[in-house]
Design a protein around this motif. Structure first.
Motif, short mmCIF file in Angstrom:
data_model
loop_
_atom_site.label_atom_id
_atom_site.label_comp_id
_atom_site.label_asym_id
_atom_site.label_seq_id
_atom_site.Cartn_x
_atom_site.Cartn_y
_atom_site.Cartn_z
N GLY A 25 -6.32 59.16 30.57
CA GLY A 25 -4.97 59.63 30.28
C GLY A 25 -4.57 60.85 31.09
N LEU A 26 -5.55 61.58 31.58
CA LEU A 26 -5.26 62.72 32.45
C LEU A 26 -4.96 62.26 33.87
N GLY A 27 -5.30 61.02 34.17
CA GLY A 27 -5.19 60.55 35.54
C GLY A 27 -6.36 61.02 36.39
N TRP A 28 -7.44 61.37 35.73
CA TRP A 28 -8.63 61.89 36.41
C TRP A 28 -9.74 60.86 36.42
N SER A 29 -10.59 60.98 37.41
CA SER A 29 -11.82 60.19 37.44
C SER A 29 -12.85 60.89 36.56
N VAL A 30 -13.90 60.16 36.22
CA VAL A 30 -14.98 60.80 35.47
C VAL A 30 -15.66 61.87 36.33
N LEU A 67 -1.86 70.09 28.63
CA LEU A 67 -0.78 71.06 28.73
C LEU A 67 -0.24 71.12 30.16
N PRO A 68 1.06 71.35 30.32
CA PRO A 68 1.64 71.39 31.67
C PRO A 68 0.91 72.40 32.57
N VAL A 73 -4.81 74.24 37.13
CA VAL A 73 -5.51 75.51 36.92
C VAL A 73 -7.00 75.27 36.73
N ALA A 74 -7.35 74.29 35.91
CA ALA A 74 -8.77 74.00 35.64
C ALA A 74 -9.49 73.56 36.91
N ASP A 106 0.77 69.39 39.22
CA ASP A 106 0.34 68.18 38.52
C ASP A 106 0.84 66.90 39.18
N GLN A 107 1.70 67.00 40.19
CA GLN A 107 2.21 65.84 40.88
C GLN A 107 1.15 65.15 41.73
N TRP A 108 0.16 65.88 42.23
CA TRP A 108 -0.81 65.30 43.15
C TRP A 108 -1.85 64.45 42.46
#
Length: 127
Positions: A25-30, A67-68, A73-74, A106-108
């Motif tokens: 849901g974050l659009g992230w890989s593991v 959070l936006p 940032v992380a 967060d667009q990338w």
């Protein structure tokens, strides 16, 4: 003498499916999540396959990352404190160049809900 807690707290924890879905849901890989959270990739894979118990703080981190701007940032923070191997140095240099060029917001990130299995993220112990 160190302070000792008189009792241990019990926490409801995410299960493997919830963890996998929230990372997706974050659009992230593991890989990206493991890098940011600071654990070996195999540990996250063990969490999402149900082989290992998931620490309760994983749920908090995944919630905060919604959070936006939090993901950027992380990720930037993890890049700033990670010690890259020689193999990873070129990747880190490219990310820093892109950060300075203003490409990081967060667009990338990839489309929400897509779990990307493999990407070249510098991870500790995975040189």
């Amino acid at each position: 003498m160190p302070l000792q807690m008189s009792r241990r707290w019990n926490y409801r924890r995410l299960n493997a499916l919830q963890t996998r879905d929230r990372i997706a849901g974050l659009g992230w890989s593991v890989q990206r999540f493991a890098f940011v959270y600071g654990v070996p990739l195999q540990r996250v894979r063990d969490w999402i396959s149900g082989k290992e118990d998931i620490p309760h703080l994983v749920g908090l981190i995944l919630r905060l990352l919604k959070l936006p701007g939090a993901r950027t940032v992380a990720y930037e923070y993890a890049l700033s404190v990670a010690e890259a191997t020689e193999r990873q140095a070129a990747f880190v240099a490219d990310v820093e160049r892109r950060r300075l060029a203003g490409e990081f917001d967060d667009q990338w990130e990839s489309e929400p809900g897509v779990l990307i299995e493999e990407e070249a993220i510098p991870t500790r112990g995975n040189g």
